[in-house]
Scaffold this active site. Structure first.
Site, PDB file in Angstrom:
ATOM      1  N   GLU A 106      13.593  -4.373  -4.766  1.00 30.34           N
ATOM      2  CA  GLU A 106      13.292  -5.448  -3.816  1.00 30.34           C
ATOM      3  C   GLU A 106      12.265  -6.343  -4.497  1.00 30.34           C
ATOM      4  OE1 GLU A 106      12.317  -3.594  -0.067  1.00 30.34           O
ATOM      5  OE2 GLU A 106      14.150  -2.382  -0.097  1.00 30.34           O
ATOM      6  N   HIS A 210       8.637  -6.619   1.149  1.00 27.26           N
ATOM      7  CA  HIS A 210       9.913  -5.948   0.889  1.00 27.26           C
ATOM      8  C   HIS A 210      11.051  -6.973   0.882  1.00 27.26           C
ATOM      9  CE1 HIS A 210       8.900  -1.535   1.399  1.00 27.26           C
ATOM     10  NE2 HIS A 210       7.763  -2.121   1.729  1.00 27.26           N
ATOM     11  N   GLU A 301       9.708  -8.441   5.345  1.00 25.19           N
ATOM     12  CA  GLU A 301      11.033  -8.456   4.711  1.00 25.19           C
ATOM     13  C   GLU A 301      11.356  -9.926   4.429  1.00 25.19           C
ATOM     14  OE1 GLU A 301      12.736  -5.770   3.986  1.00 25.19           O
ATOM     15  OE2 GLU A 301      11.793  -4.197   5.190  1.00 25.19           O
TER      16      GLU A 301
END
Length: 461
Positions: A106, A210, A301
């Protein structure tokens, strides 16, 4: 003859001095140009290290570069610290951190943190907001927590790859002690390094970067009936603050706030989610930070594709730039101060909490007697406790001071205390599990309340 020789020697020395000055200027310019020449591409271990070292060489008074440990394969876990006092903690200046690339495949966070470093050092002294931010905040940036996993990802992919894990095949975001369950995973070198880092700094706010979705997720990631997991939401005592933190990032991001997610099946209203509501996770870093590190951390994210093509990195930087800065400012929410004895000496390990929101592992002062509590604007009663002495209560009206880069200051002085508080630490056991057991043992009566209070007092001591 002697006079002519002296003149020639003087001219020669002057030329040498001029040459040295020119070389020094050229050297400085070269360092600055190296630090500024950051391309939008993926930087592997050697390039990342070289870049961080060049930034520190170009800005030695603004930065401090150090390794907090090594990965399984022996790669350094580099951290660049930025601020007016980069080498050490100063009273009243909160500590902030960004960590990226915990899952090696990631990758967006790894690169945008390098560009954040570039933006901060080149803006300091020119941009008044960034200058005040770094004058009043100590910012720690770890571009990669899992360098081995990144190097092992030979074929970039939008989805899962073995590079997610460290060299031992362990998921680092399932590897921390858990407040709800016994985590039997063997603690990895990368995890241990971060745990020690958290222990040795007074971190107040953090974010963990992430990829694989587009959302700001907040604690708790795990839960039980005590935190409301039976209703599908695991609520911390500071749930209102976490929602604010997550929204601060999502609403300053180019599109996260829209909440559309990455496909039609997955939506996140306002671009945020409670971690447990999304999916249950044991041994996560953000819960560990909050329970045992006294540090509020959210998980960001940042990309639907875990390892997107390099030609998309510039857009990712533009999409996240404002949000990254606005989120750092939130470290100045709430109230801070020192707890001292009758001689004015700091009292470490004093418990300082806002009434009505006790933490299962009480928040305590550091070695300098300092505390930092992130709280939204409003009226609160702050309780300072030194074991064996009467607690001090102070009512405070907390404004929004994030724009002033300083939380409200409220000190406490114990006039009867002249001894240092003994060392205190919470055991790394599932603390919420103990509360759940006590809760399930009796019906909700006065006895129930007394049992819960007893458990809390045992944990607090």
């Amino acid at each position: 003859m002697g006079g002519i020789d002296d003149d020639q020697n003087s001219e020669r020395k002057s030329l040498q001095d001029d040459t040295i000055e020119i070389m020094e200027v050229v050297g400085i310019l070269c360092l600055i140009s190296v630090a500024a020449a950051l391309d939008f591409k993926y930087h592997h271990a050697e390039e990342l290290e070289a870049y961080l070292k060049s930034v520190h060489a170009a800005y030695p008074s603004l930065t401090h570069l150090h390794s907090i440990g090594r990965s399984v394969e022996g790669r350094n876990l580099w951290v660049l610290v930025l601020g007016r006092f980069p080498t050490h903690h100063k009273i009243g200046i909160p500590e902030f951190k960004y960590v990226a690339n915990m899952h090696g495949d990631e990758t967006v966070g790894r690169e945008i943190l390098l560009h954040l470093i570039d933006f901060l050092v080149t803006s300091y002294g020119r941009d008044p907001v960034i200058t005040r931010l770094l004058n009043n905040t100590r910012v720690h940036i770890m571009p990669t927590m899992n360098p081995d996993g990144f190097e092992a990802t030979k074929v970039p992919d939008c989805y899962y790859s073995r590079g997610r894990y460290n060299k031992n095949g362990e998921d680092l975001n399932r590897n921390f002690p858990d407040a709800f369950e016994n985590n039997n995973a063997s603690i990895q070198p990368e995890t241990r390094a971060v745990m020690n880092w958290i222990k040795n700094e007074t971190f107040v706010l953090s974010a963990n970067l992430h990829g694989g979705a587009l959302v700001a997720s907040y604690t708790f990631d795990n839960g039980n009936s005590v935190t409301g997991s039976l209703k599908g939401y695991s609520r911390s005592p500071d749930d209102d603050v976490f929602i604010h933190l997550a929204k601060t990032y999502s609403f300053n991001h180019a599109s996260m706030y829209k909440g559309t997610g990455c496909d039609n099946r997955q939506t996140f209203p306002e671009g945020i989610t409670n971690g447990y509501s999304w999916y249950q996770l044991e041994g996560g870093m953000q819960d560990y930070n909050y329970v045992w590190g006294q540090c509020f951390e959210i998980t960001l994210e940042l990309s639907c594709c875990k390892y997107p093509p390099a030609d998309q990195l510039e857009k990712f930087w533009r999409d996240n730039k404002v949000a990254l800065i606005e989120y750092i400012k939130q470290v100045h929410l709430g109230v801070k101060g020192q707890v001292t004895d009758k001689n004015g000496d700091p009292i470490p390990n004093a418990i300082v909490e806002a009434k009505g929101r006790p933490h299962v592992c009480p928040y305590r002062t550091n070695e300098l007697g300092e505390y930092f509590l992130l709280l939204l604007p409003g009226t609160y009663v702050i309780n300072a406790t030194v074991p064996g002495f009467k607690s001090l209560l102070k009512t405070v009206e907390i404004p929004d001071n994030t724009g002033n880069f300083s939380a409200l200051k409220q000190d406490f002085s114990f006039p009867e205390v002249s001894i240092r508080s003994r060392a205190a630490s919470c055991p790394k056991i599932p603390l919420y599990q103990e509360l759940e057991r006590a809760s399930a043992a009796v019906t909700p009566t006065l006895q129930h309340i007394l049992v819960l209070m007893t458990v809390m007092l045992v944990i607090f001591q």
